[in-house]
Design a protein around this motif. Structure first.
Motif, mmCIF file in Angstrom:
data_model
loop_
_atom_site.group_PDB
_atom_site.id
_atom_site.type_symbol
_atom_site.label_atom_id
_atom_site.label_comp_id
_atom_site.label_asym_id
_atom_site.label_seq_id
_atom_site.Cartn_x
_atom_site.Cartn_y
_atom_site.Cartn_z
ATOM 1 N N PRO A 30 0.807 -1.218 0.000
ATOM 2 C CA PRO A 30 0.000 0.000 0.000
ATOM 3 C C PRO A 30 0.842 1.271 0.000
ATOM 4 N N GLU A 31 2.061 1.205 0.545
ATOM 5 C CA GLU A 31 2.883 2.412 0.592
ATOM 6 C C GLU A 31 4.163 2.184 -0.199
ATOM 7 N N ILE A 32 4.859 3.277 -0.458
ATOM 8 C CA ILE A 32 6.100 3.151 -1.226
ATOM 9 C C ILE A 32 7.193 2.416 -0.430
ATOM 10 N N PRO A 33 7.384 2.644 0.882
ATOM 11 C CA PRO A 33 8.401 1.859 1.591
ATOM 12 C C PRO A 33 8.132 0.357 1.601
ATOM 13 N N ASP A 34 6.872 -0.052 1.484
ATOM 14 C CA ASP A 34 6.596 -1.490 1.371
ATOM 15 C C ASP A 34 7.191 -2.060 0.090
ATOM 16 N N ARG A 35 7.011 -1.329 -0.998
ATOM 17 C CA ARG A 35 7.576 -1.806 -2.273
ATOM 18 C C ARG A 35 9.087 -1.814 -2.220
ATOM 19 N N LEU A 36 9.657 -0.821 -1.550
ATOM 20 C CA LEU A 36 11.117 -0.757 -1.423
ATOM 21 C C LEU A 36 11.647 -1.922 -0.580
ATOM 22 N N LEU A 37 10.922 -2.257 0.471
ATOM 23 C CA LEU A 37 11.296 -3.419 1.298
ATOM 24 C C LEU A 37 11.180 -4.706 0.498
ATOM 25 N N ALA A 38 10.177 -4.780 -0.381
ATOM 26 C CA ALA A 38 10.024 -5.972 -1.222
ATOM 27 C C ALA A 38 11.207 -6.105 -2.177
#
Lengths: 134, 89
Positions: free
Chosen positions: B28-36
């Motif tokens: 849902p957020e940009i840091p989630d995608r970065l963590l992925a």
């Protein structure tokens, strides 16, 4: 000689399975936890440990086949140094962007993250002091 | 015994990479995608090492080291871009 080889095979297989298990557990935790700060925990610990297990398996396998485990040692050191740094930077970015959290955001975090004086709800890169007007 | 363990490890790492891709698409957020992305490159390092053990070659460890270094640099650059609004000030 034969018993030594079978013992090495058993140790390498066990380390491979342990590493694969922890890698999978880290990915499952990253998918199933609720908010970002919980999701940050799973890959930064479990996945690093899983890759460490696989690297130990590869090191024992390589030593048993007559070469030294220098490459694996390099990769292990690099991953174990850089994983906490990138997790710290990711959590700082999430605090700065005010990602929704179950525990709420403390005021201390807003003061320690640099340059974040405008509270924003949506996650967008803040370009407050990006380019000089020229 | 080792080929069976290598097969199981390859399957588990592939499933982990698919779960990372799910979080990358759904986060849902940009840091989630970065963590992925961060987790995805660590899994790529593990998969390259398992492939090197399966092929019995020494050549793939340099590839794993390069993947690890580039992944760390890209994660740091994107996190600094999200925090400061610029990569190099």
């Amino acid at each position: 000689m034969d018993t030594v080889n079978s013992a090495v095979e058993i140790i390498v297989s066990i380390m491979l399975l342990v590493g694969a298990f922890f890698t999978l557990v880290g990915a499952i935790g990253m998918v199933r936890f609720r908010d970002f700060f919980q999701r940050l925990h799973a890959p930064t610990k479990a996945t690093t440990l899983g890759v460490g297990g696989i690297l130990i398996a590869s090191m024992i396998h390589g030593v048993a086949h007559g070469r030294y485990g220098i490459h694996e040692l390099l990769i292990t050191m690099f991953l174990f140094i850089t994983a906490p740094v990138s997790a710290n930077l990711l959590s700082k970015a999430a605090l700065h962007l005010k990602v929704p959290s179950g525990a709420g955001h403390p005021d201390v975090a807003r003061r320690t993250t640099t340059g974040g004086d405008s509270p924003r709800k949506k996650a967008k890169p803040v370009r407050s002091k990006g380019k000089p007007a020229a | 015994m080792i080929p069976l363990a290598l097969d199981i490890a390859t399957g588990a790492i592939t499933v982990a990479m698919l779960l990372c891709g799910l979080r990358l698409l759904r986060g849902p957020e940009i840091p989630d995608r970065l963590l992925a992305i961060d987790t995805l490159y660590v899994n790529v390092v593990a998969l390259v090492i398992v492939l090197g053990m399966r092929l019995g070659t020494e050549l793939l460890f340099e590839a794993a080291l390069i993947v690890a270094m580039l992944g760390f640099v890209s994660t740091v650059a994107l996190a600094r871009y999200l925090t400061r609004g610029d990569v190099i000030e």
